[in-house]
Design a protein around this motif. Structure first.
Motif, PDB file in Angstrom:
ATOM      1  N   UNK A 105     -20.277   3.699   6.723  1.00 27.68           N
ATOM      2  CA  UNK A 105     -19.637   3.879   8.031  1.00 27.68           C
ATOM      3  C   UNK A 105     -20.381   3.154   9.147  1.00 27.68           C
ATOM      4  N   UNK A 106     -21.714   3.297   9.257  1.00 32.89           N
ATOM      5  CA  UNK A 106     -22.417   2.536  10.301  1.00 32.89           C
ATOM      6  C   UNK A 106     -22.255   1.025  10.129  1.00 32.89           C
ATOM      7  N   UNK A 107     -22.251   0.579   8.880  1.00 34.43           N
ATOM      8  CA  UNK A 107     -22.098  -0.856   8.623  1.00 34.43           C
ATOM      9  C   UNK A 107     -20.739  -1.345   9.105  1.00 34.43           C
ATOM     10  N   UNK A 127      -7.212 -12.132  10.995  1.00 32.43           N
ATOM     11  CA  UNK A 127      -7.671 -11.239  12.059  1.00 32.43           C
ATOM     12  C   UNK A 127      -6.756 -10.024  12.190  1.00 32.43           C
ATOM     13  N   UNK A 128      -5.449 -10.241  12.010  1.00 35.84           N
ATOM     14  CA  UNK A 128      -4.510  -9.119  12.061  1.00 35.84           C
ATOM     15  C   UNK A 128      -4.794  -8.121  10.940  1.00 35.84           C
ATOM     16  N   UNK A 129      -5.142  -8.634   9.766  1.00 34.17           N
ATOM     17  CA  UNK A 129      -5.505  -7.749   8.659  1.00 34.17           C
ATOM     18  C   UNK A 129      -6.761  -6.935   8.985  1.00 34.17           C
ATOM     19  N   UNK A 130      -7.712  -7.573   9.659  1.00 35.37           N
ATOM     20  CA  UNK A 130      -8.929  -6.853  10.054  1.00 35.37           C
ATOM     21  C   UNK A 130      -8.619  -5.747  11.049  1.00 35.37           C
ATOM     22  N   UNK A 131      -7.720  -6.036  11.987  1.00 37.71           N
ATOM     23  CA  UNK A 131      -7.316  -5.015  12.955  1.00 37.71           C
ATOM     24  C   UNK A 131      -6.638  -3.851  12.236  1.00 37.71           C
ATOM     25  N   UNK A 132      -5.745  -4.185  11.303  1.00 38.17           N
ATOM     26  CA  UNK A 132      -5.085  -3.133  10.532  1.00 38.17           C
ATOM     27  C   UNK A 132      -6.072  -2.309   9.716  1.00 38.17           C
ATOM     28  N   UNK A 133      -7.067  -2.979   9.164  1.00 36.51           N
ATOM     29  CA  UNK A 133      -8.103  -2.276   8.402  1.00 36.51           C
ATOM     30  C   UNK A 133      -8.879  -1.327   9.297  1.00 36.51           C
ATOM     31  N   UNK A 134      -9.206  -1.786  10.495  1.00 33.02           N
ATOM     32  CA  UNK A 134      -9.928  -0.929  11.430  1.00 33.02           C
ATOM     33  C   UNK A 134      -9.139   0.319  11.786  1.00 33.02           C
ATOM     34  N   UNK A 135      -7.838   0.147  12.014  1.00 36.44           N
ATOM     35  CA  UNK A 135      -6.991   1.307  12.327  1.00 36.44           C
ATOM     36  C   UNK A 135      -6.931   2.261  11.141  1.00 36.44           C
ATOM     37  N   UNK A 136      -6.809   1.703   9.944  1.00 34.42           N
ATOM     38  CA  UNK A 136      -6.771   2.543   8.739  1.00 34.42           C
ATOM     39  C   UNK A 136      -8.040   3.366   8.603  1.00 34.42           C
ATOM     40  N   UNK A 139      -6.848  12.442   8.471  1.00 38.53           N
ATOM     41  CA  UNK A 139      -5.442  12.397   8.067  1.00 38.53           C
ATOM     42  C   UNK A 139      -5.323  11.863   6.641  1.00 38.53           C
ATOM     43  N   UNK A 140      -4.151  11.968   6.082  1.00 41.07           N
ATOM     44  CA  UNK A 140      -3.949  11.590   4.685  1.00 41.07           C
ATOM     45  C   UNK A 140      -4.138  10.090   4.483  1.00 41.07           C
ATOM     46  N   UNK A 141      -4.649   9.677   3.330  1.00 35.51           N
ATOM     47  CA  UNK A 141      -4.827   8.243   3.051  1.00 35.51           C
ATOM     48  C   UNK A 141      -3.519   7.454   3.125  1.00 35.51           C
ATOM     49  N   UNK A 142      -2.427   8.068   2.661  1.00 40.09           N
ATOM     50  CA  UNK A 142      -1.137   7.376   2.711  1.00 40.09           C
ATOM     51  C   UNK A 142      -0.724   7.056   4.128  1.00 40.09           C
ATOM     52  N   UNK A 143      -0.883   8.015   5.025  1.00 43.29           N
ATOM     53  CA  UNK A 143      -0.542   7.797   6.428  1.00 43.29           C
ATOM     54  C   UNK A 143      -1.453   6.748   7.048  1.00 43.29           C
ATOM     55  N   UNK A 144      -2.743   6.818   6.715  1.00 46.87           N
ATOM     56  CA  UNK A 144      -3.701   5.855   7.261  1.00 46.87           C
ATOM     57  C   UNK A 144      -3.346   4.436   6.836  1.00 46.87           C
ATOM     58  N   UNK A 145      -3.021   4.262   5.560  1.00 46.21           N
ATOM     59  CA  UNK A 145      -2.676   2.922   5.053  1.00 46.21           C
ATOM     60  C   UNK A 145      -1.370   2.440   5.676  1.00 46.21           C
ATOM     61  N   UNK A 177      -8.158   6.182  11.278  1.00 51.53           N
ATOM     62  CA  UNK A 177      -7.261   7.291  10.953  1.00 51.53           C
ATOM     63  C   UNK A 177      -7.836   8.102   9.793  1.00 51.53           C
ATOM     64  N   UNK A 178      -8.431   7.407   8.818  1.00 51.34           N
ATOM     65  CA  UNK A 178      -9.064   8.100   7.711  1.00 51.34           C
ATOM     66  C   UNK A 178     -10.211   8.971   8.171  1.00 51.34           C
ATOM     67  N   UNK A 179     -10.996   8.457   9.124  1.00 49.82           N
ATOM     68  CA  UNK A 179     -12.106   9.249   9.643  1.00 49.82           C
ATOM     69  C   UNK A 179     -11.619  10.473  10.415  1.00 49.82           C
ATOM     70  N   UNK A 180     -10.393  10.374  10.948  1.00 51.13           N
ATOM     71  CA  UNK A 180      -9.844  11.509  11.687  1.00 51.13           C
ATOM     72  C   UNK A 180      -9.382  12.624  10.761  1.00 51.13           C
TER      73      UNK A 180
END
Length: 203
Positions: A61-63, A152-161, A169-175, A164-167
């Motif tokens: 996570x820190x990385x 870069x868009x994929x990286x942004x999507x990964x960051x959002x995923x 919520x379910x992995x399916x919703x995060x993805x 949401x996972x850290x919050x």
């Protein structure tokens, strides 16, 4: 200066300008390749680093918190510069085609040298034909700017995923939300490329 001398001086100036514009195109292409390579190398290094820390859960996570924003910022800056390079390249090519059209009208006589430069002269079609393309927005998706924008868009999507996972919520919703954000980010980048480009297929 009589008309003959004036035309000869103009031809000399145009030939010099043609060389300068071609050199400028080479420089913009080289810079685009260099910038894209630096960004993709940085991304590759980040993934390799993630592989090293993935065996220790406490470090992942820190990385990612340190590396992912860095990659997104670097990718955004690279994307913006690549779009500028694309526009510079288009302008140089359009000016070259105008010079080649002059060569065709004044020097080619019955020959078909530089004939592509007067195909749809006064429009962008002659510029497109110089590089063997037909007018169309889809051509802009084949640029280095679009490539870096997609990554870069994929990286942004990964960051959002990940957020949401850290919050919790379910992995399916995060993805799912991450994928939607990635697609929206890429759509925004494509719109930006289209607006900045001078290569209007309707002209």
């Amino acid at each position: 200066m009589d008309d003959g001398e004036r035309e000869q001086a103009l031809l000399t100036a145009l030939t010099t300008e043609h060389f300068v514009l071609q050199t400028s195109r080479s420089a913009t292409v080289a810079e685009s390749v260099g910038r894209a390579t630096v960004f993709l190398s940085l991304l590759s290094a980040g993934l390799i680093g993630l592989g090293f820390v993935s065996s220790t859960a406490a470090l992942v996570k820190p990385y990612l918190a340190a590396v992912l924003p860095t990659l997104v910022i670097t990718g955004t800056l690279t994307f913006l510069r690549l779009v500028q390079n694309m526009v510079e390249n288009e302008l140089d090519l359009e000016r070259i085609q105008r010079i080649r059209a002059y060569y065709h009208r004044r020097l080619a006589a019955e020959h078909d040298f530089f004939a592509d430069a007067v195909l749809g002269e006064g429009t962008k079609r002659s510029t497109w034909s110089a590089v063997g393309n037909t007018p169309g927005r889809v051509q802009l998706l084949l640029t280095a700017a679009a490539l870096v924008g997609a990554v870069n868009a994929l990286l942004v999507g990964l960051g959002v995923t990940l957020l949401i996972g850290l919050a919790g919520l379910s992995p399916g919703l995060a993805i799912g939300l991450g994928a939607v954000v990635a697609l929206l980010a890429f759509a925004v980048e494509v719109v930006y490329i289209n607006r900045q480009s001078i290569a209007d297929p309707g002209q």
